[in-house]
Scaffold this motif. Sequence first.
Motif, PDB file in Angstrom:
ATOM      1  N   TYR A   1     -35.150  15.118 -31.141  1.00  0.00           N
ATOM      2  CA  TYR A   1     -35.088  13.980 -30.225  1.00  0.00           C
ATOM      3  C   TYR A   1     -34.054  14.206 -29.127  1.00  0.00           C
ATOM      4  CZ  TYR A   1     -38.036  11.364 -33.441  1.00  0.00           C
ATOM      5  OH  TYR A   1     -39.073  10.949 -34.220  1.00  0.00           O
ATOM      6  N   LEU A   2     -33.163  15.155 -29.354  1.00  0.00           N
ATOM      7  CA  LEU A   2     -32.167  15.499 -28.336  1.00  0.00           C
ATOM      8  C   LEU A   2     -32.749  16.360 -27.216  1.00  0.00           C
ATOM      9  CD1 LEU A   2     -29.149  16.350 -30.648  1.00  0.00           C
ATOM     10  CD2 LEU A   2     -29.412  14.337 -29.193  1.00  0.00           C
ATOM     11  N   LEU A   3     -33.931  16.927 -27.436  1.00  0.00           N
ATOM     12  CA  LEU A   3     -34.501  17.855 -26.453  1.00  0.00           C
ATOM     13  C   LEU A   3     -34.623  17.257 -25.048  1.00  0.00           C
ATOM     14  CD1 LEU A   3     -35.466  20.715 -26.018  1.00  0.00           C
ATOM     15  CD2 LEU A   3     -37.767  19.984 -26.666  1.00  0.00           C
ATOM     16  N   PRO A   4     -35.140  16.057 -24.876  1.00  0.00           N
ATOM     17  CA  PRO A   4     -35.208  15.515 -23.513  1.00  0.00           C
ATOM     18  C   PRO A   4     -33.836  15.380 -22.848  1.00  0.00           C
ATOM     19  CG  PRO A   4     -36.604  14.230 -24.979  1.00  0.00           C
ATOM     20  CD  PRO A   4     -35.807  15.174 -25.840  1.00  0.00           C
ATOM     21  N   VAL A   5     -32.845  14.989 -23.624  1.00  0.00           N
ATOM     22  CA  VAL A   5     -31.491  14.855 -23.082  1.00  0.00           C
ATOM     23  C   VAL A   5     -30.965  16.224 -22.667  1.00  0.00           C
ATOM     24  CG1 VAL A   5     -29.107  14.211 -23.626  1.00  0.00           C
ATOM     25  CG2 VAL A   5     -31.002  12.795 -24.448  1.00  0.00           C
ATOM     26  N   LEU A   6     -31.123  17.206 -23.561  1.00  0.00           N
ATOM     27  CA  LEU A   6     -30.637  18.551 -23.250  1.00  0.00           C
ATOM     28  C   LEU A   6     -31.377  19.165 -22.069  1.00  0.00           C
ATOM     29  CD1 LEU A   6     -30.106  20.025 -26.832  1.00  0.00           C
ATOM     30  CD2 LEU A   6     -28.391  19.150 -25.238  1.00  0.00           C
ATOM     31  N   MET A   7     -32.668  18.887 -21.959  1.00  0.00           N
ATOM     32  CA  MET A   7     -33.418  19.415 -20.813  1.00  0.00           C
ATOM     33  C   MET A   7     -32.945  18.763 -19.522  1.00  0.00           C
ATOM     34  SD  MET A   7     -35.075  21.896 -21.737  1.00  0.00           S
ATOM     35  CE  MET A   7     -35.643  22.157 -20.089  1.00  0.00           C
ATOM     36  N   GLY A   8     -32.623  17.485 -19.593  1.00  0.00           N
ATOM     37  CA  GLY A   8     -32.086  16.817 -18.411  1.00  0.00           C
ATOM     38  C   GLY A   8     -30.776  17.438 -17.955  1.00  0.00           C
ATOM     39  N   LEU A   9     -29.972  17.873 -18.909  1.00  0.00           N
ATOM     40  CA  LEU A   9     -28.713  18.535 -18.580  1.00  0.00           C
ATOM     41  C   LEU A   9     -28.931  19.987 -18.150  1.00  0.00           C
ATOM     42  CD1 LEU A   9     -26.577  17.199 -21.579  1.00  0.00           C
ATOM     43  CD2 LEU A   9     -26.419  16.468 -19.192  1.00  0.00           C
ATOM     44  N   ALA A  10     -29.932  20.644 -18.748  1.00  0.00           N
ATOM     45  CA  ALA A  10     -30.182  22.059 -18.456  1.00  0.00           C
ATOM     46  C   ALA A  10     -30.918  22.271 -17.137  1.00  0.00           C
ATOM     47  CB  ALA A  10     -30.982  22.698 -19.595  1.00  0.00           C
ATOM     48  N   LEU A  11     -31.666  21.291 -16.685  1.00  0.00           N
ATOM     49  CA  LEU A  11     -32.445  21.450 -15.455  1.00  0.00           C
ATOM     50  C   LEU A  11     -31.576  21.827 -14.257  1.00  0.00           C
ATOM     51  CD1 LEU A  11     -35.201  21.311 -14.050  1.00  0.00           C
ATOM     52  CD2 LEU A  11     -34.807  18.870 -13.727  1.00  0.00           C
ATOM     53  N   PRO A  12     -30.529  21.075 -13.945  1.00  0.00           N
ATOM     54  CA  PRO A  12     -29.725  21.460 -12.779  1.00  0.00           C
ATOM     55  C   PRO A  12     -28.999  22.792 -12.970  1.00  0.00           C
ATOM     56  CG  PRO A  12     -28.781  19.516 -13.842  1.00  0.00           C
ATOM     57  CD  PRO A  12     -30.072  19.804 -14.526  1.00  0.00           C
TER      58      PRO A  12
ATOM     59  N   LEU B   1     -36.660  34.063  -9.864  1.00  0.00           N
ATOM     60  CA  LEU B   1     -35.671  33.990 -10.930  1.00  0.00           C
ATOM     61  C   LEU B   1     -35.290  32.548 -11.236  1.00  0.00           C
ATOM     62  CD1 LEU B   1     -33.319  37.049 -10.293  1.00  0.00           C
ATOM     63  CD2 LEU B   1     -35.153  36.794 -11.974  1.00  0.00           C
ATOM     64  N   VAL B   2     -35.514  31.642 -10.293  1.00  0.00           N
ATOM     65  CA  VAL B   2     -35.269  30.223 -10.554  1.00  0.00           C
ATOM     66  C   VAL B   2     -36.259  29.734 -11.612  1.00  0.00           C
ATOM     67  CG1 VAL B   2     -35.300  27.894  -9.580  1.00  0.00           C
ATOM     68  CG2 VAL B   2     -34.275  29.771  -8.284  1.00  0.00           C
ATOM     69  N   GLY B   3     -37.526  30.072 -11.445  1.00  0.00           N
ATOM     70  CA  GLY B   3     -38.539  29.694 -12.431  1.00  0.00           C
ATOM     71  C   GLY B   3     -38.285  30.330 -13.786  1.00  0.00           C
ATOM     72  N   VAL B   4     -37.917  31.598 -13.774  1.00  0.00           N
ATOM     73  CA  VAL B   4     -37.606  32.305 -15.013  1.00  0.00           C
ATOM     74  C   VAL B   4     -36.398  31.663 -15.689  1.00  0.00           C
ATOM     75  CG1 VAL B   4     -36.836  34.534 -15.945  1.00  0.00           C
ATOM     76  CG2 VAL B   4     -38.649  34.478 -14.221  1.00  0.00           C
ATOM     77  N   SER B   5     -35.395  31.302 -14.911  1.00  0.00           N
ATOM     78  CA  SER B   5     -34.190  30.674 -15.435  1.00  0.00           C
ATOM     79  C   SER B   5     -34.494  29.315 -16.051  1.00  0.00           C
ATOM     80  CB  SER B   5     -33.152  30.525 -14.319  1.00  0.00           C
ATOM     81  OG  SER B   5     -31.998  29.880 -14.785  1.00  0.00           O
ATOM     82  N   LEU B   6     -35.346  28.537 -15.423  1.00  0.00           N
ATOM     83  CA  LEU B   6     -35.719  27.227 -15.968  1.00  0.00           C
ATOM     84  C   LEU B   6     -36.439  27.382 -17.302  1.00  0.00           C
ATOM     85  CD1 LEU B   6     -36.829  25.376 -12.726  1.00  0.00           C
ATOM     86  CD2 LEU B   6     -34.853  24.843 -14.172  1.00  0.00           C
ATOM     87  N   ALA B   7     -37.331  28.366 -17.390  1.00  0.00           N
ATOM     88  CA  ALA B   7     -38.010  28.634 -18.663  1.00  0.00           C
ATOM     89  C   ALA B   7     -36.990  29.046 -19.721  1.00  0.00           C
ATOM     90  CB  ALA B   7     -39.064  29.729 -18.472  1.00  0.00           C
ATOM     91  N   GLY B   8     -36.023  29.857 -19.324  1.00  0.00           N
ATOM     92  CA  GLY B   8     -34.977  30.279 -20.252  1.00  0.00           C
ATOM     93  C   GLY B   8     -34.145  29.108 -20.748  1.00  0.00           C
ATOM     94  N   ALA B   9     -33.840  28.166 -19.845  1.00  0.00           N
ATOM     95  CA  ALA B   9     -33.071  26.981 -20.243  1.00  0.00           C
ATOM     96  C   ALA B   9     -33.836  26.181 -21.291  1.00  0.00           C
ATOM     97  CB  ALA B   9     -32.756  26.122 -19.026  1.00  0.00           C
ATOM     98  N   PHE B  10     -35.136  26.035 -21.086  1.00  0.00           N
ATOM     99  CA  PHE B  10     -35.966  25.312 -22.044  1.00  0.00           C
ATOM    100  C   PHE B  10     -35.972  26.021 -23.398  1.00  0.00           C
ATOM    101  CE2 PHE B  10     -40.075  24.669 -24.127  1.00  0.00           C
ATOM    102  CZ  PHE B  10     -40.039  23.298 -24.318  1.00  0.00           C
ATOM    103  N   LEU B  11     -36.218  27.336 -23.379  1.00  0.00           N
ATOM    104  CA  LEU B  11     -36.276  28.100 -24.624  1.00  0.00           C
ATOM    105  C   LEU B  11     -34.931  28.115 -25.351  1.00  0.00           C
ATOM    106  CD1 LEU B  11     -38.474  31.045 -23.363  1.00  0.00           C
ATOM    107  CD2 LEU B  11     -39.135  29.280 -25.020  1.00  0.00           C
ATOM    108  N   HIS B  12     -33.854  28.181 -24.585  1.00  0.00           N
ATOM    109  CA  HIS B  12     -32.515  28.168 -25.165  1.00  0.00           C
ATOM    110  C   HIS B  12     -32.291  26.880 -25.957  1.00  0.00           C
ATOM    111  CE1 HIS B  12     -28.105  28.082 -25.332  1.00  0.00           C
ATOM    112  NE2 HIS B  12     -28.159  29.384 -25.152  1.00  0.00           N
ATOM    113  N   ASN B  13     -32.632  25.766 -25.360  1.00  0.00           N
ATOM    114  CA  ASN B  13     -32.439  24.473 -26.014  1.00  0.00           C
ATOM    115  C   ASN B  13     -33.346  24.313 -27.230  1.00  0.00           C
ATOM    116  OD1 ASN B  13     -30.376  23.380 -24.409  1.00  0.00           O
ATOM    117  ND2 ASN B  13     -31.843  22.901 -22.811  1.00  0.00           N
ATOM    118  N   VAL B  14     -34.601  24.728 -27.113  1.00  0.00           N
ATOM    119  CA  VAL B  14     -35.528  24.620 -28.243  1.00  0.00           C
ATOM    120  C   VAL B  14     -35.029  25.461 -29.416  1.00  0.00           C
ATOM    121  CG1 VAL B  14     -37.854  25.201 -29.043  1.00  0.00           C
ATOM    122  CG2 VAL B  14     -37.546  24.027 -26.856  1.00  0.00           C
ATOM    123  N   ALA B  15     -34.605  26.694 -29.140  1.00  0.00           N
ATOM    124  CA  ALA B  15     -34.127  27.567 -30.213  1.00  0.00           C
ATOM    125  C   ALA B  15     -32.870  27.005 -30.870  1.00  0.00           C
ATOM    126  CB  ALA B  15     -33.858  28.971 -29.667  1.00  0.00           C
ATOM    127  N   GLN B  16     -31.945  26.500 -30.062  1.00  0.00           N
ATOM    128  CA  GLN B  16     -30.726  25.935 -30.645  1.00  0.00           C
ATOM    129  C   GLN B  16     -31.024  24.717 -31.510  1.00  0.00           C
ATOM    130  OE1 GLN B  16     -27.794  25.339 -27.508  1.00  0.00           O
ATOM    131  NE2 GLN B  16     -26.807  27.219 -28.185  1.00  0.00           N
TER     132      GLN B  16
END
Length: 168
Positions: free
Chosen positions: A132-143, A101-116
């Motif tokens: 261009y905000l995607l790398p920043v948002l992914m950095g915040l979404a990773l943890p 579920l950690v891997g699934v959650s990380l994929a979800g975080a990525f998809l959430h940010n891309v869709a938004q």
Amino acid sequence: MNETRLASLAAAAVVIHTLEGMIPMPVPWMRLGLANIVTLVVLSLFGLGSALMVTVVRVVVGSLIAGQLLGPGFFLALAGGTAATVGMGLLHKAAGGGLSLVGVSLAGAFLHNVAQLAVAGLIYTRHAGVLYLLPVLMGLALPTGLVTGWLAERVVRRLKENGESVNG
């Protein structure tokens, strides 16, 4: 019995979503995503359809409580939550439960940010520069994705240890 459990889980997701909206964050649009713990638990125990229902109920009722129904935040949350839930469900199913579920959650975080960001770029700003905000948002979404997935795994494990099941 399952309907009662799903309703209870949806209510828990709404409460977490609402409380999380009260936490001051360093970035105005950022959330920790803790309500996604419930989505992951429902996905694991009940499947994609039920997880999608919980996500939609959480976003609609949470936005209604916050007084933001049909505002920009509502549509961003609905797009992100729906994309994340569908993507997590398809990934979880494709992996046959073999992906944590950690891997699934990380994929979800990525998809959430891309869709938004896609919705923000296509509807609100009409500019692809929001990507261009995607790398920043992914950095915040990773943890937060890591913690959310880890906590969801613990909840599912505890429920199974206590004899909880979808049919019981």
